[in-house]
Design a protein around this motif. Sequence first.
Motif, PDB file in Angstrom:
ATOM      1  N   UNK A  96       0.842  -1.202   0.000  1.00 37.08           N
ATOM      2  CA  UNK A  96       0.000   0.000   0.000  1.00 37.08           C
ATOM      3  C   UNK A  96       0.882   1.259   0.000  1.00 37.08           C
ATOM      4  N   UNK A  98       1.042   3.513  -2.122  1.00 37.50           N
ATOM      5  CA  UNK A  98       0.501   4.633  -2.892  1.00 37.50           C
ATOM      6  C   UNK A  98      -0.957   4.829  -2.519  1.00 37.50           C
ATOM      7  N   UNK A  99      -1.390   6.062  -2.579  1.00 40.81           N
ATOM      8  CA  UNK A  99      -2.813   6.349  -2.366  1.00 40.81           C
ATOM      9  C   UNK A  99      -3.384   7.028  -3.607  1.00 40.81           C
ATOM     10  N   UNK A 127      14.805   6.754   3.587  1.00 41.23           N
ATOM     11  CA  UNK A 127      14.151   8.027   3.948  1.00 41.23           C
ATOM     12  C   UNK A 127      14.979   9.218   3.463  1.00 41.23           C
ATOM     13  N   UNK A 134       8.221  14.291  -2.992  1.00 38.53           N
ATOM     14  CA  UNK A 134       7.169  14.650  -2.042  1.00 38.53           C
ATOM     15  C   UNK A 134       5.938  13.777  -2.233  1.00 38.53           C
ATOM     16  N   UNK A 135       5.342  13.383  -1.107  1.00 39.49           N
ATOM     17  CA  UNK A 135       4.057  12.691  -1.115  1.00 39.49           C
ATOM     18  C   UNK A 135       3.205  13.348  -0.051  1.00 39.49           C
ATOM     19  N   UNK A 136       1.935  13.595  -0.327  1.00 34.27           N
ATOM     20  CA  UNK A 136       1.058  14.211   0.659  1.00 34.27           C
ATOM     21  C   UNK A 136       0.104  13.196   1.271  1.00 34.27           C
ATOM     22  N   UNK A 137       0.012  12.004   0.664  1.00 41.17           N
ATOM     23  CA  UNK A 137      -1.020  11.051   1.104  1.00 41.17           C
ATOM     24  C   UNK A 137      -0.540  10.064   2.163  1.00 41.17           C
ATOM     25  N   UNK A 138       0.628   9.512   1.983  1.00 42.99           N
ATOM     26  CA  UNK A 138       0.987   8.283   2.718  1.00 42.99           C
ATOM     27  C   UNK A 138       1.780   8.526   3.987  1.00 42.99           C
ATOM     28  N   UNK A 139       2.261   9.748   4.204  1.00 42.77           N
ATOM     29  CA  UNK A 139       3.191   9.951   5.320  1.00 42.77           C
ATOM     30  C   UNK A 139       4.499   9.195   5.104  1.00 42.77           C
ATOM     31  N   UNK A 140       4.706   8.727   3.874  1.00 39.32           N
ATOM     32  CA  UNK A 140       5.927   8.022   3.442  1.00 39.32           C
ATOM     33  C   UNK A 140       6.090   6.644   4.081  1.00 39.32           C
ATOM     34  N   UNK A 141       5.294   6.379   5.113  1.00 34.26           N
ATOM     35  CA  UNK A 141       5.461   5.146   5.888  1.00 34.26           C
ATOM     36  C   UNK A 141       5.501   3.914   4.969  1.00 34.26           C
ATOM     37  N   UNK A 142       4.433   3.777   4.193  1.00 33.09           N
ATOM     38  CA  UNK A 142       4.349   2.585   3.348  1.00 33.09           C
ATOM     39  C   UNK A 142       5.196   2.694   2.083  1.00 33.09           C
ATOM     40  N   UNK A 144       8.305   3.826   2.206  1.00 33.96           N
ATOM     41  CA  UNK A 144       9.591   3.322   2.709  1.00 33.96           C
ATOM     42  C   UNK A 144       9.537   1.791   2.805  1.00 33.96           C
TER      43      UNK A 144
END
Lengths: 158, 784
Positions: A96, A98-99, A127, A134-142, A144
């Motif tokens: 997951x 990507x959103x 990281x 830049x991503x605004x949806x995922x908080x980068x968590x997924x 990474x």
Amino acid sequence: MTVTVSMTLNGKKVSADVEERTLLVSLLRDHLRQTGTHVGCDTSQCGACVVHVNDRSVKSCTMLASQVDGADVLTIEGLAKNGELHPMQEAFRDNHGLQCGFCTPGMVMSALDLVANNPDPSEREVREWLEGNLCRCTGYHNIVKSILAGAKAMRKGG
Amino acid sequence: MSATGIGAAVRRKEDYRFLTGNGRYLDDISLPNQSYAYFVRSPHAHATFTVGIEKAENAPGVIAVFTGADIVKAGLGGLICGWVITGKNGEPHKAPPHPLLAVDTVRHVGDPLAVVIAESYAQAKDAAETVEVDYQPKAAVTSPTAALDNSAPQVHADAPGNLCYDWEIGDKSATDAMFNKAHHVTKLELINNRLIPNAIEPRSAIGDYNSGTDEITLYTTSQNPHVARLVISAFVQLTPEHKLRVVAPDIGGGFGSKIFIYSEETVAAWAARELKRPVKWTAERSESFMTDAHGRDHVTHAELALDKSGKFLGMKVSTVANLGAYLSTFATCVPTYLYATLMQGQYTTEAIYCEVKAVFTHTTPVDALRGAGRPEATYVVERLVEQAAREMKMDASDLRKINFIPADAFPYQTQVALQYDSGNYAGSMDQALKLIDYKGFSKRKEQSKAEGKLRGVGFSAYIEACGIAPSAVVGSLGAGVGLYESAEIRFNPTGNVTVFTGSHSHGQGHETTFAQLVSDKLGVPFDNIDVVHGDTARIPFAMGTYGSRSLAVGGSAISKAIDKVIAKGRKIAAHTLEAAEEDIEFKDGNFTVKGTDRTMDIGAVAFAAYVPHNYPSDELEPGLDESAFYDPANFTFPAGTHACEVEVDPDTGVVDIVKWVAADDFGNIVNPMIVEGQVHGGVAHGIGQALLEGCQYAPDSGQLLTGSFMDYGMPRADVFPDIEVATQVTPCPHNPLGVKGCGEAGAIAAPAALVNAITDAIGASNITMPATPEKVWRALNAAG
């Protein structure tokens, strides 16, 4: 004035006549209708436009089209083979990563350059590598998580 | 639970196209004979002007140049705000005109005053440079409190004192009485920093006119295409609703900023008809910074009264909210009904009073942004509570626990209009305490100290009102629309299914979640279900996506349509199987005569409905295609506790977020993978607000100082820790799915948790967001 740009795009020879000031991203999107590469900013910060030129990741909003004359260009459209996702694409799907999907092509292309040079990156290295995406949806968590999983799958595959 | 049913972490249907570059975002669309629009925008925050367009009209490639005067001549109306707030004085809010293109006065940097349309984008942009605008700059005001000064420059002649409304909620005298008997009062001055939404896909639109049918198709980056159609038809009066089709294809993130109806798409639609050619506009990021509606921007004084034991007696809140230069589509309801109504938090506070002055300034309009009012409310409540614990020398989690609304007290009528439906706040707090190993905190703090670092812990026990909303309730509060949602389930003769939903998906994964829902309830294979959204010509009239409402309201509409499909299917099966309707059971996609092996699967029922050779034609219409509207009975109330630990480097003021735990209660969960992703994204938005983001205007000139990604602190991957997500399930009692909504929780919870942790670490009572290293260092040295 127009210039003729010829290159190998995703393994195929292509050529286009463009105004001199045309950016690579505009050549791809507007002239060649390869719209998987996106534009998210005007200051080379967001990384939605990352493609590979001669095996290195570049922001295609920051190169003139004429600079890729004779080059080998790989975009997100060139990764899946015969409908099979590349292991990095598959890892994004499995984790997951990507959103809305808008930053995703740039993320995947950027990740592939990281893994090409560092096949077994640490979470911290991933990281820090993503500094230019830049991503605004995922908080980068997924994202990474996806890149770590993709790197692992590519190591197994290779 | 099946592998693709409710509760399963199904991989997303939409991902294949996004991962292969086959998404169809707005700027990916190009129409034959398309022209390109570029808007001339004010470089001044406030000026009167005259405009000359002759040079631009004659520039290479230019097709047309339009100004505000042309819009007036065409008889088009302005943009509207759809929620009327009635002030303390009993009067409606001030609603000054919001022209599509400024006519003689510009009111914020980026305010559009003309549009150049040319054969290419470069030609339009080049020609825009030759539009001659003679500006007479005037004094500007950007700060909401400064705007209330008697001497402040006036934004609109018909909003004296820059006041849009002065509004209140709650019982003032009861609250004062509580403060009179208080043992302790905690007071805080809080600024909720202005945020710029920055969806990574810039806004974009294409207007396309069909002179044969007199129909305009507007492709636009919208979270709610029918709302856009309604506003552009009924208020701008561009063309009747049945002559306007609005298409919102794949959208690259919204976060609220794509709810609203803006000038650019409206002008593109109109210009397409004027020119009889498609007109395309895509924002450059600088334009996004200047014109996407911003969020937050509150200045608040808040007080909490406690008795000796720490019980909350009363809360008083006074807020000045910046609405910017014009009222955006839902601007007025954000600092009122989406904000002050949440001041009860998770607590039994006995009396609450909140007053809000909303003001105009020479800045970009402010409207809903992920959380919309509720992050601001949570920030007020949870900063007060944490600070009160410190002042009362009580443990911050204990103080919350003695004040939580007990799990057996629902439904719970708050002091500020809402009725909470269900919850278990102590349960989430316990979950968070365990996940963050609160017991081990003091040991970790010692370890950090030994390494020269300051460690702090912070909580945020947040609540939100989601699933907006019962139409009758919001109507009585001033909303100009109903807030139901629609759905249609269309079986095709061969048994596969198309689901039409009014809930637009721009990252939330509806194509997957809604397919899971339908697959689970109707027994149709997941892969045989497609979800369609985002096109007024395909879906029923709908209200769209915002306020974490898609599953709670849109999903409930789908659930109602599912029930209708089953009801009709039962009749068809009864006829075919020659049984009484009441003897037909439906389970796992099969209609079966009770106690027998006579059965018919739903695919066969669909086929019988479309090829009705043996069919109860005297009592049933052919076809299996059911639609439903769902108007919620109440809001839903997701809640939980987020907790985080930070380490601060006292030499540099740099904050390192060491751990983040989210213990949320979203009711029933359809796809846990997607829910976790929503929490991650929300938390990131909230951490961004608390640590990095903050829109800055130069106070004198009103220039936007944070106008690019180089100046505005967008969160990047290296900022975040691993985020641990846990959920408990207290189902929503009033919607058919028992779901509450999860899209905004993180953004609502996070800022208070992080600022509580930072102030705990550095021993300060307050710090203004974003807590940059400079501010933390200064606070630390002031405190030390």
